[in-house]
Design an enzyme around this catalytic site. Structure first.
Site, PDB file in Angstrom:
ATOM      1  N   CYS A  51      84.979  44.547  66.423  1.00  0.00           N
ATOM      2  CA  CYS A  51      83.855  45.038  67.242  1.00  0.00           C
ATOM      3  C   CYS A  51      82.520  44.630  66.634  1.00  0.00           C
ATOM      4  CB  CYS A  51      83.918  46.558  67.351  1.00  0.00           C
ATOM      5  SG  CYS A  51      85.566  47.183  67.728  1.00  0.00           S
ATOM      6  N   ARG A 451      75.487  66.230  91.370  1.00  0.00           N
ATOM      7  CA  ARG A 451      74.988  66.974  92.545  1.00  0.00           C
ATOM      8  C   ARG A 451      74.945  66.075  93.769  1.00  0.00           C
ATOM      9  NH1 ARG A 451      69.726  70.151  90.500  1.00  0.00           N
ATOM     10  NH2 ARG A 451      69.577  70.616  92.712  1.00  0.00           N
TER      11      ARG A 451
HETATM   12  C1  LIG Z   1      84.124  40.676  69.644  1.00  0.00           C
HETATM   13  C2  LIG Z   1      84.860  41.953  69.893  1.00  0.00           C
HETATM   14  C3  LIG Z   1      84.158  43.127  70.089  1.00  0.00           C
HETATM   15  C4  LIG Z   1      84.840  44.315  70.324  1.00  0.00           C
HETATM   16  N1  LIG Z   1      84.113  45.459  70.505  1.00  0.00           N
HETATM   17  C5  LIG Z   1      84.765  46.632  70.700  1.00  0.00           C
HETATM   18  C6  LIG Z   1      84.040  47.850  70.820  1.00  0.00           C
HETATM   19  O1  LIG Z   1      82.791  47.851  70.740  1.00  0.00           O
HETATM   20  N2  LIG Z   1      84.726  48.988  71.005  1.00  0.00           N
HETATM   21  C7  LIG Z   1      86.101  49.014  71.082  1.00  0.00           C
HETATM   22  O2  LIG Z   1      86.696  50.095  71.234  1.00  0.00           O
HETATM   23  N3  LIG Z   1      86.828  47.867  70.938  1.00  0.00           N
HETATM   24  C8  LIG Z   1      86.190  46.699  70.761  1.00  0.00           C
HETATM   25  N4  LIG Z   1      86.908  45.541  70.605  1.00  0.00           N
HETATM   26  C9  LIG Z   1      88.371  45.586  70.744  1.00  0.00           C
HETATM   27  C10 LIG Z   1      89.048  45.971  69.452  1.00  0.00           C
HETATM   28  O3  LIG Z   1      88.594  45.155  68.402  1.00  0.00           O
HETATM   29  C11 LIG Z   1      90.547  45.812  69.622  1.00  0.00           C
HETATM   30  O4  LIG Z   1      90.956  46.615  70.711  1.00  0.00           O
HETATM   31  C12 LIG Z   1      91.296  46.249  68.379  1.00  0.00           C
HETATM   32  O5  LIG Z   1      90.972  45.445  67.298  1.00  0.00           O
HETATM   33  C13 LIG Z   1      92.798  46.161  68.644  1.00  0.00           C
HETATM   34  O6  LIG Z   1      93.477  46.474  67.482  1.00  0.00           O
HETATM   35  P1  LIG Z   1      94.982  45.980  67.277  1.00  0.00           P
HETATM   36  O7  LIG Z   1      95.363  46.391  65.911  1.00  0.00           O
HETATM   37  O8  LIG Z   1      95.815  46.405  68.425  1.00  0.00           O
HETATM   38  O9  LIG Z   1      94.904  44.400  67.413  1.00  0.00           O
HETATM   39  P2  LIG Z   1      94.058  43.346  66.558  1.00  0.00           P
HETATM   40  O10 LIG Z   1      92.822  43.933  66.045  1.00  0.00           O
HETATM   41  O11 LIG Z   1      93.970  42.138  67.426  1.00  0.00           O
HETATM   42  O12 LIG Z   1      95.014  43.051  65.338  1.00  0.00           O
HETATM   43  C14 LIG Z   1      96.228  42.389  65.502  1.00  0.00           C
HETATM   44  C15 LIG Z   1      96.484  41.618  64.237  1.00  0.00           C
HETATM   45  O13 LIG Z   1      97.792  41.075  64.301  1.00  0.00           O
HETATM   46  C16 LIG Z   1      97.791  39.819  63.669  1.00  0.00           C
HETATM   47  N5  LIG Z   1      98.961  39.115  64.163  1.00  0.00           N
HETATM   48  C17 LIG Z   1      99.244  38.762  65.436  1.00  0.00           C
HETATM   49  N6  LIG Z   1     100.443  38.161  65.499  1.00  0.00           N
HETATM   50  C18 LIG Z   1     100.932  38.122  64.244  1.00  0.00           C
HETATM   51  C19 LIG Z   1     102.147  37.638  63.676  1.00  0.00           C
HETATM   52  N7  LIG Z   1     103.089  37.070  64.423  1.00  0.00           N
HETATM   53  N8  LIG Z   1     102.328  37.775  62.351  1.00  0.00           N
HETATM   54  C20 LIG Z   1     101.371  38.366  61.578  1.00  0.00           C
HETATM   55  N9  LIG Z   1     100.214  38.840  62.069  1.00  0.00           N
HETATM   56  C21 LIG Z   1     100.009  38.731  63.380  1.00  0.00           C
HETATM   57  C22 LIG Z   1      96.461  39.213  64.079  1.00  0.00           C
HETATM   58  O14 LIG Z   1      96.037  38.216  63.192  1.00  0.00           O
HETATM   59  C23 LIG Z   1      95.537  40.437  64.074  1.00  0.00           C
HETATM   60  O15 LIG Z   1      94.844  40.581  62.863  1.00  0.00           O
HETATM   61  C24 LIG Z   1      86.254  44.329  70.363  1.00  0.00           C
HETATM   62  C25 LIG Z   1      86.966  43.146  70.156  1.00  0.00           C
HETATM   63  C26 LIG Z   1      86.284  41.970  69.920  1.00  0.00           C
HETATM   64  C27 LIG Z   1      87.067  40.702  69.695  1.00  0.00           C
END
Ligand SMILES: Cc1cc2nc3c(=O)[nH]c(=O)nc-3n(C[C@H](O)[C@H](O)[C@H](O)COP(=O)(O)OP(=O)(O)OC[C@H]3O[C@@H](n4cnc5c(N)ncnc54)[C@H](O)[C@@H]3O)c2cc1C
Length: 457
Positions: A51, A451
């Site tokens: 984010c 409202r």
């Molecule tokens: C620019 C940006 C701004 C954002 N702003 C907001 C915000 O203001 N508010 C908000 O609520 N959300 C925001 N988000 C969304 C938020 O960042 C994501 O919803 C959140 O990070 C999701 O978390 P996650 O752990 O599900 O997935 P991710 O954060 O995507 O983490 C998944 C991880 O798994 C790893 N991975 C994937 N496949 C494999 C594999 N096969 N083997 C090993 N590792 C693997 C990836 O490298 C990654 O690090 C934003 C996202 C972005 C990109």
């Protein structure tokens, strides 16, 4: 007791070391000090704030390290969690309860056994299936590493022109960041306004704010290809024109990263994300899923949806971690609350918009009001537009959207709370909300909108 002891020794493997994966791993560690926990993360970072990437690219945040909540070393030393970065999980072999892992630094491949597996692989930016889309200089933004790559490109290549393809909130935040960096920025969006998570009338306010900042908008245009010079992007081609681009950012939204799960036949929902129970368990015994790769129950539409937000991912992680550690936690669902800052405006939404209601066959009415963020005479008062949507017949509140200057957007949390409680529009009017001139007019803009909506209903 022996079953419990057995489960404490049973290794947990987590795929993905960010919001959902590390929240779960940390929770398991808090509950079970002896449990072996291995996290595989293919990027160089754990627990980073995606984010924060637009603010790092825009320069408000100087150091990428400030976006990292906990490093792999912290997880290893303080939490005794075996967090292995630069490790990509290639396959899940559920029959033998093991995952195949590649060490991306030396190419070594090995099998890692698990007792319980958490898939927390997040989502990946959508790429348009058009010629040139794999050229260098075209960036999808998701991991911290991808944010670092954009900033490196800015420093090393010194681009003058940038095009953002797609008007989702990430694309808009990145457009603003690139303007701050002094680039000429254009944005191409297929719809008639940016920010498709808002109704079009509210999206129009955001489009106007972007234009005021200097972003050139090409609305109702579709990117049909990229021109390249020696493998580098040089222009974005749309169905109407060619726009010069030294740098392209994709803002087309994300799709759940679920390909590993396909090998194991984990059920997916209509959204394409992994179908999970309210305890975050997938259709396959012993495999859990959390975060952007998993679905959530939408409390207003009463459907399963994928909402890719950090708020949801952290909560999913906590629930999955509690259950993997033998506890009993339930994820009750979401209402789809999101907020962002686009140029001078704060933009927020929750629940269902008018257009979504129509698509779902919900008979709704909407009301939009313009008011002020503070008492009119108090310094700093500025515009706020609030749109609320309610269901005819039941009088139930079903959604809200807010666009306004500083202080506007967090009011969405009142609307989100009302939605979660299943409140009617009348009940929202009667809420005992706070007031003093520096914070709001005597009737908060949300209640003014309520409202107006009550009359419309
Ligand atoms: C620019 C940006 C701004 C954002 N702003 C907001 C915000 O203001 N508010 C908000 O609520 N959300 C925001 N988000 C969304 C938020 O960042 C994501 O919803 C959140 O990070 C999701 O978390 P996650 O752990 O599900 O997935 P991710 O954060 O995507 O983490 C998944 C991880 O798994 C790893 N991975 C994937 N496949 C494999 C594999 N096969 N083997 C090993 N590792 C693997 C990836 O490298 C990654 O690090 C934003 C996202 C972005 C990109």
């Amino acid at each position: 007791v022996s079953a419990q002891r057995h489960s404490i020794k049973e290794p947990v493997v987590v795929i993905g070391g960010d919001a959902a994966g590390m929240s779960a791993a940390a929770k398991i560690r808090r509950e079970q000090s002896e449990r072996p926990i291995v996290v595989f993360e293919r990027s160089p970072h754990t627990s980073y704030s995606a984010c924060g990437i637009p603010y790092y690219v825009g320069g408000q945040v100087e150091h990428a390290r400030d976006l990292i909540a906990r490093s792999p070393e912290t997880f290893r030393q303080k939490y005794h969690i075996d967090a292995r970065v630069h490790h990509e999980v290639m396959h899940i072999d559920h029959k033998q309860q093991r995952v195949k892992v590649r060490n991306l630094e030396d190419g070594d491949e090995f099998w890692e056994p698990y007792g319980k597996l958490l898939v927390a692989t997040g989502a990946v930016p959508k790429r348009p299936d058009v010629p040139g889309s794999d050229a260098s200089g075209i960036f999808g933004v998701s991991t911290l590493a991808s944010g670092l790559a954009v900033r490196r490109h800015l420093v090393q290549e010194r681009p003058h022109t940038a095009v953002v393809v797609g008007g989702g909130y990430i694309g808009l935040e990145m457009a603003e960041a690139l303007v701050r960096r002094g680039l000429h920025v254009a944005l191409v969006e297929r719809a008639s306004e940016v920010m498709g998570t808002l109704d079009r009338d509210m999206g129009a306010l955001v489009s106007a704010a972007l234009r005021d900042t200097g972003v050139t908008l090409y609305l109702e245009e579709t990117a049909t290809g990229f021109e390249t010079t020696e493998g580098r992007v040089s222009a974005v081609v749309t169905d109407r024109r060619t726009i010069s681009a030294d740098l392209v950012v994709l803002g087309l939204g994300v799709r759940p990263n679920t390909h590993l799960a396909d090998e194991v036949d984990i059920a997916r929902g209509e959204s394409g994300a992994l179908r999970v129970s309210d305890r975050l368990q997938t259709s396959v015994e012993g495999i859990w899923a959390a975060g952007d790769c998993a679905e959530s129950w939408h409390l207003v539409s009463r459907r399963r949806v994928q909402v890719a937000l950090g708020t949801v991912a952290n909560k999913h992680g906590l629930v999955a971690g509690t259950n993997i550690a033998g506890g009993d936690a339930v994820f009750p669902g979401i209402v789809g609350t999101a907020v962002s800052k686009i140029c001078q405006y704060e933009v927020a939404r929750t629940g269902l918009g008018e257009e979504e209601c129509r698509a779902l066959g919900i008979d709704c009415a909407a009301a939009t009001i313009e008011s002020l963020t503070r008492a009119g005479y108090y310094p700093g008062a500025g515009a706020i537009t609030v749109k609320l949507v309610g269901e005819r017949g039941s009088g139930r509140l079903v959604g809200g959207q807010i666009v306004g200057i500083e202080g506007a957007a967090k009011r969405i949390d009142v609307v989100a709370t009302a939605l979660t409680a299943g409140m009617t529009v009348e009940a929202l009017i009667n809420l005992d909300l706070s007031y003093a001139p520096p914070f709001s007019p005597v009737w908060d803009p949300v209640q003014i909108a309520a409202r107006r909506l009550a009359k419309a209903l």
